[in-house]
Design an enzyme around this catalytic site. Structure first.
Site, PDB file in Angstrom:
ATOM      1  N   ARG A  93       0.845  -1.206   0.000  1.00 13.07           N
ATOM      2  CA  ARG A  93       0.000   0.000   0.000  1.00 13.07           C
ATOM      3  C   ARG A  93       0.880   1.256   0.000  1.00 13.07           C
ATOM      4  O   ARG A  93       0.523   2.273  -0.573  1.00 13.07           O
ATOM      5  CB  ARG A  93      -0.904  -0.032   1.250  1.00 13.07           C
ATOM      6  N   ASN A 352      -2.173  -3.809   8.531  1.00 16.92           N
ATOM      7  CA  ASN A 352      -3.102  -4.929   8.336  1.00 16.92           C
ATOM      8  C   ASN A 352      -3.403  -5.175   6.854  1.00 16.92           C
ATOM      9  O   ASN A 352      -2.625  -4.752   6.007  1.00 16.92           O
ATOM     10  CB  ASN A 352      -4.365  -4.752   9.184  1.00 16.92           C
ATOM     11  N   HIS A 354      -5.345  -4.095   4.440  1.00 15.08           N
ATOM     12  CA  HIS A 354      -5.299  -3.015   3.437  1.00 15.08           C
ATOM     13  C   HIS A 354      -3.864  -2.571   3.182  1.00 15.08           C
ATOM     14  O   HIS A 354      -3.485  -2.276   2.050  1.00 15.08           O
ATOM     15  CB  HIS A 354      -6.162  -1.831   3.910  1.00 15.08           C
ATOM     16  N   CYS A 355      -3.071  -2.531   4.229  1.00 16.31           N
ATOM     17  CA  CYS A 355      -1.686  -2.034   4.120  1.00 16.31           C
ATOM     18  C   CYS A 355      -0.787  -2.949   3.294  1.00 16.31           C
ATOM     19  O   CYS A 355       0.262  -2.515   2.837  1.00 16.31           O
ATOM     20  CB  CYS A 355      -1.060  -1.892   5.500  1.00 16.31           C
ATOM     21  N   ILE A 356      -1.162  -4.213   3.152  1.00 15.91           N
ATOM     22  CA  ILE A 356      -0.277  -5.131   2.402  1.00 15.91           C
ATOM     23  C   ILE A 356      -0.730  -5.303   0.943  1.00 15.91           C
ATOM     24  O   ILE A 356      -0.204  -6.175   0.242  1.00 15.91           O
ATOM     25  CB  ILE A 356      -0.155  -6.512   3.110  1.00 15.91           C
TER      26      ILE A 356
END
Ligand code: KQY
Length: 363
Positions: A93, A352, A354-356
């Site tokens: 992200r 989490n 979304h961040c990956i």
């Protein structure tokens, strides 16, 4: 691939909403031993679960270091593309390009990346491999890239509704480790120029103890034009209460770029999640210092979900609110199947689901 010095908005490009159709998704195979316990063994399993679900409806490209390529290839289904690319950590992200479109072409934005604050309050050094990934990915995907390396920004610090509205937080974008030479107004103008936005809604804060300086993608996300979910607690003694309340006040008193009042759906938070001594023992030290200390509160939030073409992939924490979060999201996304993934092993790294991930819009 052309490296462009103009801005997307002047070329007629803008950032679509995540709930618009995607042609693919970029992820990075985890490896960093001071971020992920036990040589990233558990994190790899959690990432693979997320990759499996996304790849049911999108072409997933996973970047793996030379030494991890064989493990990644073995763990992931054939329909997933694994490419060799160096990285410092695994947060697509924030280090993959932000994609913009004019409706007939996709381009990437290569923001400057300094590990969430550089030498001011960044999370690791060096970060040069991460900083080079966006441009390399545009080359691999054969899309032109906007050179915005002089502006420090991570993809997790912005959300777009695809209709001219961008959400962000002051805690992150005005932090001393990003672009301290710029005023708030100049930062807002850069977001408008780069994302094709007409209006930026500035929330004050994000999730308590979020080491990204409180990225917006952990506290608030668009679910439809004019509608957002907001991470929420009713516990007034929790420091998170005032943080979420200030976001609620701002959102309820804002209109979006199309003049709509914003409808806010509260998404309850799990009870505070803290890291155990055993988990800390599985993390390597960073520059001789522990990355985390036992009992430290992690920035757990159900808002950190990914919207794929067919699914909503939402973190789960073995908490009584896990099911409630899935039920709320199922109502808000009636055309998608909501799937929970137990995400403690991703959360330990500091972010989490979304961040990956980083979506590539479809044309
Ligand atoms: O939340 C994110 N977008 C990334 C978190 C990075 C944490 C590094 N330990």
């Amino acid at each position: 691939m052309r490296i462009l010095k103009t801005s997307p908005s002047e070329d007629g490009f803008m950032m679509p909403a995540e709930f618009s159709r995607h042609s693919g998704c970029i992820m990075i195979f985890p490896h960093r031993r001071d971020s992920w316990q036990n040589g990233a063994y558990a994190a790899r399993k959690a990432f693979a679960e997320v990759i499996n679900i996304i790849s049911l409806s999108e072409k997933v490209t996973v970047c793996a270091r030379y030494e991890d390529y064989d493990s990644a290839r073995k763990m992931l289904p054939e329909r997933v593309r694994v490419i060799e690319m160096e990285s410092d950590d695994s947060w697509a992200r924030d280090v993959a390009p932000t994609f913009v479109t004019n409706g007939s072409e996709i381009r990437g934005i290569d923001w400057g990346f300094n590990a969430w604050g550089g030498l001011h309050d960044g999370l690791y050094f060096p970060w040069d491999k991460d900083n080079k990934m966006a441009r390399k990915l545009c080359d691999v995907l054969d899309v032109d890239v906007y050179d915005k390396r002089s502006f420090i920004l991570e993809g997790g610090s912005i959300h777009s509704d695809g209709q001219g509205t961008v959400l962000t937080t002051e805690a992150c974008l005005l932090s001393g480790g990003r672009n301290p030479q710029l005023t708030k107004q100049q930062i807002e103008q850069e977001l408008k120029n780069s994302l094709g936005a007409k209006k930026v809604i500035w929330l004050k804060s994000g999730i308590y103890n979020d080491e990204t300086n409180e990225h917006v993608d952990n506290i608030c996300a668009f679910t439809a034009p004019g509608e957002v979910v907001l991470a929420w607690t009713d516990d007034e003694s929790d420091p998170q209460y005032e943080m979420s309340k200030s976001c609620l006040d701002i959102l309820e008193n804002s209109t979006d770029a199309c003049g709509r009042k914003i409808k806010v759906h509260k998404l309850p938070l799990p009870k505070p999640v803290t890291i155990t001594a055993e988990e800390c023992a599985g993390l390597d030290d960073m520059d001789g210092e522990p990355t985390r200390t036992p009992g430290e509160r992690l920035a757990a939030s159900y808002v950190n979900f990914y919207i794929s073409n067919k699914h909503i992939i939402c973190p789960q924490f073995d908490d009584k609110n896990d099911k409630t979060a899935l039920e709320i999201l199922a109502k808000l996304f009636p055309t998608r199947t909501v799937v929970g993934v137990y995400a403690r092993d991703i959360l330990i790294g500091g972010g989490n689901i979304h961040c990956i991930t980083q979506q590539i819009p479809a044309i």
